[in-house]
Design a protein around this motif. Structure first.
Motif, PDB file in Angstrom:
ATOM      1  N   GLY A 167      63.682  20.508  20.274  1.00  0.00           N
ATOM      2  CA  GLY A 167      64.224  20.675  18.930  1.00  0.00           C
ATOM      3  C   GLY A 167      64.135  19.423  18.089  1.00  0.00           C
ATOM      4  N   LEU A 168      63.118  18.588  18.342  1.00  0.00           N
ATOM      5  CA  LEU A 168      62.943  17.350  17.582  1.00  0.00           C
ATOM      6  C   LEU A 168      61.982  17.581  16.428  1.00  0.00           C
ATOM      7  CD1 LEU A 168      62.573  14.815  20.537  1.00  0.00           C
ATOM      8  CD2 LEU A 168      64.628  15.321  19.202  1.00  0.00           C
ATOM      9  N   SER A 169      62.223  16.877  15.340  1.00  0.00           N
ATOM     10  CA  SER A 169      61.338  16.932  14.185  1.00  0.00           C
ATOM     11  C   SER A 169      60.553  15.629  14.130  1.00  0.00           C
ATOM     12  CB  SER A 169      62.151  17.134  12.898  1.00  0.00           C
ATOM     13  OG  SER A 169      61.285  17.194  11.776  1.00  0.00           O
ATOM     14  N   THR A 194      68.061  15.327  20.562  1.00  0.00           N
ATOM     15  CA  THR A 194      67.691  16.630  21.112  1.00  0.00           C
ATOM     16  C   THR A 194      68.681  17.703  20.689  1.00  0.00           C
ATOM     17  OG1 THR A 194      66.636  15.625  23.041  1.00  0.00           O
ATOM     18  CG2 THR A 194      67.305  17.914  23.240  1.00  0.00           C
ATOM     19  N   ASN A 195      68.167  18.843  20.282  1.00  0.00           N
ATOM     20  CA  ASN A 195      68.987  19.995  19.921  1.00  0.00           C
ATOM     21  C   ASN A 195      69.312  20.765  21.203  1.00  0.00           C
ATOM     22  OD1 ASN A 195      69.670  22.776  19.084  1.00  0.00           O
ATOM     23  ND2 ASN A 195      69.168  22.039  17.038  1.00  0.00           N
ATOM     24  N   LEU A 196      70.595  20.764  21.589  1.00  0.00           N
ATOM     25  CA  LEU A 196      70.983  21.383  22.858  1.00  0.00           C
ATOM     26  C   LEU A 196      70.704  22.877  22.880  1.00  0.00           C
ATOM     27  CD1 LEU A 196      74.354  19.536  23.655  1.00  0.00           C
ATOM     28  CD2 LEU A 196      72.109  19.197  24.684  1.00  0.00           C
ATOM     29  N   CYS A 197      70.820  23.520  21.748  1.00  0.00           N
ATOM     30  CA  CYS A 197      70.553  24.962  21.686  1.00  0.00           C
ATOM     31  C   CYS A 197      69.086  25.249  22.005  1.00  0.00           C
ATOM     32  CB  CYS A 197      70.918  25.491  20.301  1.00  0.00           C
ATOM     33  SG  CYS A 197      70.566  27.246  20.085  1.00  0.00           S
ATOM     34  N   ASP A 198      68.188  24.475  21.401  1.00  0.00           N
ATOM     35  CA  ASP A 198      66.760  24.657  21.678  1.00  0.00           C
ATOM     36  C   ASP A 198      66.427  24.308  23.122  1.00  0.00           C
ATOM     37  OD1 ASP A 198      66.174  25.542  19.162  1.00  0.00           O
ATOM     38  OD2 ASP A 198      65.573  23.580  18.387  1.00  0.00           O
ATOM     39  N   LEU A 199      67.056  23.252  23.645  1.00  0.00           N
ATOM     40  CA  LEU A 199      66.784  22.842  25.021  1.00  0.00           C
ATOM     41  C   LEU A 199      67.214  23.923  26.016  1.00  0.00           C
ATOM     42  CD1 LEU A 199      65.886  20.703  27.057  1.00  0.00           C
ATOM     43  CD2 LEU A 199      68.188  19.723  26.921  1.00  0.00           C
ATOM     44  N   ILE A 200      68.407  24.473  25.825  1.00  0.00           N
ATOM     45  CA  ILE A 200      68.908  25.519  26.730  1.00  0.00           C
ATOM     46  C   ILE A 200      68.026  26.765  26.637  1.00  0.00           C
ATOM     47  CG2 ILE A 200      70.845  27.067  27.185  1.00  0.00           C
ATOM     48  CD1 ILE A 200      72.700  24.788  26.273  1.00  0.00           C
ATOM     49  N   SER A 254      65.472  25.443  15.038  1.00  0.00           N
ATOM     50  CA  SER A 254      64.271  25.683  14.233  1.00  0.00           C
ATOM     51  C   SER A 254      63.724  27.069  14.540  1.00  0.00           C
ATOM     52  CB  SER A 254      63.218  24.621  14.556  1.00  0.00           C
ATOM     53  OG  SER A 254      62.046  24.847  13.811  1.00  0.00           O
ATOM     54  N   ILE A 255      63.484  27.859  13.487  1.00  0.00           N
ATOM     55  CA  ILE A 255      63.014  29.232  13.669  1.00  0.00           C
ATOM     56  C   ILE A 255      61.667  29.421  12.973  1.00  0.00           C
ATOM     57  CG2 ILE A 255      65.338  30.181  13.911  1.00  0.00           C
ATOM     58  CD1 ILE A 255      65.217  31.007  10.971  1.00  0.00           C
ATOM     59  N   PHE A 257      60.268  39.040  13.253  1.00  0.00           N
ATOM     60  CA  PHE A 257      60.253  37.799  14.035  1.00  0.00           C
ATOM     61  C   PHE A 257      60.817  36.615  13.239  1.00  0.00           C
ATOM     62  CE2 PHE A 257      56.691  40.235  15.926  1.00  0.00           C
ATOM     63  CZ  PHE A 257      57.177  40.324  17.219  1.00  0.00           C
ATOM     64  N   TYR A 258      61.534  36.894  12.166  1.00  0.00           N
ATOM     65  CA  TYR A 258      62.058  35.830  11.297  1.00  0.00           C
ATOM     66  C   TYR A 258      62.943  34.853  12.081  1.00  0.00           C
ATOM     67  CZ  TYR A 258      64.840  33.560   7.650  1.00  0.00           C
ATOM     68  OH  TYR A 258      65.467  32.632   6.860  1.00  0.00           O
ATOM     69  N   SER A 259      63.816  35.376  12.938  1.00  0.00           N
ATOM     70  CA  SER A 259      64.799  34.536  13.647  1.00  0.00           C
ATOM     71  C   SER A 259      64.270  33.969  14.960  1.00  0.00           C
ATOM     72  CB  SER A 259      66.072  35.346  13.924  1.00  0.00           C
ATOM     73  OG  SER A 259      66.668  35.781  12.718  1.00  0.00           O
ATOM     74  N   LEU A 260      63.010  34.192  15.284  1.00  0.00           N
ATOM     75  CA  LEU A 260      62.458  33.699  16.552  1.00  0.00           C
ATOM     76  C   LEU A 260      62.416  32.178  16.557  1.00  0.00           C
ATOM     77  CD1 LEU A 260      61.036  34.203  19.268  1.00  0.00           C
ATOM     78  CD2 LEU A 260      58.883  34.326  18.010  1.00  0.00           C
ATOM     79  N   GLN A 261      63.002  31.569  17.588  1.00  0.00           N
ATOM     80  CA  GLN A 261      63.031  30.114  17.684  1.00  0.00           C
ATOM     81  C   GLN A 261      61.637  29.563  18.020  1.00  0.00           C
ATOM     82  OE1 GLN A 261      66.569  30.618  20.434  1.00  0.00           O
ATOM     83  NE2 GLN A 261      66.912  28.522  19.713  1.00  0.00           N
ATOM     84  N   LYS A 262      61.301  28.445  17.420  1.00  0.00           N
ATOM     85  CA  LYS A 262      60.013  27.808  17.688  1.00  0.00           C
ATOM     86  C   LYS A 262      59.921  27.278  19.113  1.00  0.00           C
ATOM     87  CE  LYS A 262      58.788  26.438  12.979  1.00  0.00           C
ATOM     88  NZ  LYS A 262      58.435  25.306  12.068  1.00  0.00           N
TER      89      LYS A 262
END
Length: 739
Positions: A274-276, A300-306, A359-360, A475-480
């Motif tokens: 989840g890094l930019s 790091t974004n913990l939500c993206d990592l999990i 990030s979606i 697929f709008y809400s699909l996480q990258k």
């Protein structure tokens, strides 16, 4: 013709006293029931005559006028008739040949099933690889859709799946990020809708006269590169220069793909965390990217990592199970699509983007955008980048199509494949697409699920069309990070090549070194430079093999006329005074010194012998006392006069593919040096190219009929026969008399 019959043809009768000479010599090439191999000694006063051999006369070449030749070719290629026009159309559109003969009952079920499954797999992969190419998700769906339709019309392979390919997406993404940076866009963040850049200026899309944001400019660059790559591929097909792909060996391609896979994996890590971060370009981008990751890892974004870890825990085992039970499963389980649907629902209802700043993918529009021409003003900037992309694209496509054609017993036209993949890039480049090629993973899925023809590509395109027209906005809400995980999981095949290295090392150490060099340079330097380094190193290895070839002396296999290397096999027969030298490489300017030094080392150095002879002659004139060293010189002086010492060298030219000017001069020099010490040099098993080079280089003197033997056995027989003609001249002008 036996040796005895040859002698009977030239000699009407012999003195009865000569009948025992063969047995006195004690030398036989092989034991036979007939006495044809007993080499008999000619009478000392017999007339000098050449050793009879078969003489082959070359075909007379017709003197064709160049002007007439050109006119004939132009008439043949430029004349047009109904038959030729039909053949040209059917050749350019192979679908017109096989589609009317399509067996619905036999093929339709397999084509429908494989097309449906590949289409389902392509949906998440197209979206994921769009990020790798630096594009919005919709453009990956466009690319896969158009490629499937166009290859259905133009391709000759029944099984390959043409669409997005990870390595090409990576190469496109590197060009896109470079051009975005040059244009002033911030590559770490999406620009505002009005297209304002960091310096406050705006960039206009010159083709549509509207304001162009970062996404718009990125696809302009991508489609322009794609257009140029397609033009190169069609040009290569038109001029039939597909031979360029021979420089891309299997080891080189495998190393390149593995090295690029490390770069792809590195580029996706930022989505998993989840890094930019801006994408690093140029030399050492992989190392630079990891430095940026570790410097910003605290963000790091913990939500993206999990989410990434959960997706990995699901995808990796299920992918392995799919492969393990692929023989029992009628179709692979579409785990990627299941994960995408589940992750999208979880992100939508859990509001992960709003709560945790995840990030979606964002809005994916439905329908098709109006066609737009490539940005002509960018062609000069991306023309060089497109060369490597085009070569990799057609090399992978042609190699995969030929591999599956051999497996299923049909033929493909490599030239038509180049046209097909070229137009799969040219035409879609007007519809906001990026470069495509065949992909091994999807081709294997397509084949294993019952594909029979490219009609399955139409089914795949229909699945993608349904997504483009209806499903895409869902697929709008699909996480990258989910798309990054899908990309990384699909790299397993390339990274598994490390398991094959021990076997590759046992088969060919040179190929293993080429693999390592290409892999490391592609990963640590850059993909384009890595490919160039791999090609150059591969060509250097070929030159190295010819510079240091295998060199050996040959011996006769018992009870045969076959010669083998004495260093490789035991119990080989040799003839006293004869050495047979084998050189397994072309003889040209690079290895001429290697040839000479090896020949002198394996036999005798004529330069040293000549020097010893001169030194001994001076001592004889001065009537000095013979010392131990003088006795050694005298032995060297009498080398060519002792019948049990070396008197003939036969050079086996069977492995010498060609000679250049330096090679011809080397053979002349070697022959001249040995003649000065009374050793004759014979050439055997020269191919037509070598014989022609020797003739043009005037290797043979005018008074010599033919010094080139058609077999090593014949050359050795001649050497044995000529050695017994004491005091009688032989065709090479040497005197073997001991007097």
């Amino acid at each position: 013709m036996s040796l005895k019959s040859k002698e009977q043809h030239n000699v009407s009768h012999r003195d009865s006293a000569e009948g025992n000479d063969g047995s006195q010599s004690g030398i036989h090439l092989e034991q036979r029931k007939e006495s044809s191999t007993d080499f008999k000694q000619f009478d000392a006063n017999a007339q000098c005559r050449p050793y009879p051999r078969i003489h082959m006369e070359p075909q007379e070449k017709s003197n064709t006028n160049f002007k007439q030749f050109v006119i004939k070719k132009l008439r043949k290629n430029c004349q047009c008739g109904p038959t030729k026009a039909k053949n040209m159309i059917f050749g350019f559109l192979p679908v017109l040949q096989w589609l009317p003969k399509y067996d619905i009952k036999k093929n339709i079920l397999g084509d429908m099933m494989s097309g449906l499954i590949v289409g389902i797999l392509l949906v998440p992969q197209s979206i994921a690889y769009s990020l790798l190419a630096g594009q919005e998700p919709i453009y990956g769906l466009y690319t896969s859709f158009f490629a499937s339709i166009i290859y259905f019309l133009l391709g000759t392979s029944r099984h390959i799946s043409v669409g997005i390919f990870g390595v090409l997406c990576l190469m496109i993404g590197e060009v896109v990020d470079r051009e975005l940076h040059k244009a002033g866009y911030d590559t770490a963040h999406i620009a505002p809708a009005l297209g304002k850049v960091s310096n406050g200026s705006t960039l206009l899309n010159q083709t549509t006269d509207r304001i162009c944001d970062k996404s718009c400019y990125a696809i302009m660059v991508g489609s322009t590169v794609t257009f140029m790559a397609g033009v190169y591929q069609v040009a290569m097909g038109f001029f039939q220069v597909g031979f360029v792909s021979v420089y891309l060996s299997d080891a080189l391609l495998s190393g390149f793909v593995t090295g690029a896979s490390f770069t792809i994996l590195t580029s996706q890590v930022k989505y998993l965390l989840g890094l930019s971060l801006p994408r690093s370009n140029g030399v050492g981008s992989l190392i630079t990217t990891w430095i940026h990751i570790f410097r910003n890892i605290h963000k790091t974004n913990l939500c993206d990592l999990i989410t990434s870890l959960l997706c990995l825990l699901v995808l990796l085992p299920t992918k392995e199970l799919n492969e393990h039970f692929k023989s029992k499963l009628k179709a692979p389980i579409p785990t990627e699509l299941i994960v995408v649907v589940a992750a999208t629902l979880a992100s939508h209802f859990g509001k992960l983007s709003e709560k945790y700043n995840s990030s979606i993918a964002g809005l994916i529009p439905t329908g098709f955008m109006p066609p737009t021409a490539p940005a002509w003003n960018l062609i000069t900037s991306v023309a060089v980048d497109a060369i490597a992309i085009s070569i990799i694209g057609f090399a992978i496509t042609v190699s995969l199509s030929e591999m599956f054609a051999k497996k299923h017993g049909y033929t493909v036209k490599a030239n038509q494949e180049m046209y097909a993949i070229g137009f799969c890039n040219i035409i879609p480049s007007f519809f906001h697409c990026f470069t495509t090629s065949a992909a091994l993973a999807k081709t294997l899925v397509k084949e294993s699920t019952g594909c029979q023809t490219q009609l399955s590509g139409v089914v795949t395109a229909l699945v993608l069309l349904l997504v483009l027209l209806v499903i895409a906005p869902l697929f709008y809400s699909l996480q990258k990070c989910v798309l990054g995980v899908i990309t990384i999981v699909n790299l397993r095949g390339a990274l598994r090549k490390f398991r094959d290295l021990p076997k590759m090392w046992r088969v060919s150490r040179m190929d293993t070194v080429i693999w390592f060099v290409t892999m490391l340079s592609s990963a640590l330097i850059s993909t384009e430079i890595g490919l160039l380094v791999g090609v150059c190193f591969s060509m250097f290895c070929v030159i190295l093999r010819t510079q240091k070839p295998k060199i050996s002396l040959l011996g006769l296999v018992e009870e045969s006329e076959i010669f083998e290397s004495m260093s490789a096999y035991k119990n080989l027969q040799t003839k006293p005074g004869i050495k047979i030298f084998h050189f397994a490489a072309p003889l040209y300017y690079i290895n001429k010194e290697c040839f000479k030094s090896a020949l002198y080392k394996k036999t005798v150095n004529p330069i040293l012998v000549k020097a010893a002879q001169k030194k001994a002659a001076k001592r004889k004139i001065k009537e000095e006392t013979v010392t131990l060293s003088g006795a050694q010189d005298e032995v060297s002086l009498q080398l060519s006069h002792d019948p049990f010492k070396l008197h003939t060298i036969v050079i086996d030219c069977s492995a010498i593919q060609f000679l250049d000017t330096a090679g011809i001069h080397t053979l002349k020099e070697v022959r001249r040096d040995y003649e000065t010490i009374g050793i004759q040099v014979l050439l055997a098993q020269c191919n037509p190219s070598v014989r022609d080079s020797l003739a043009r280089g005037e290797y043979c003197k005018e008074e010599e009929e033919n010094l080139l033997f058609y077999s090593v056995y014949e050359a050795m027989a001649f050497a044995v026969e000529s050695q017994y003609q004491k005091g009688i001249c032989v065709p090479n002008g040497l005197s073997l008399s001991s007097n």
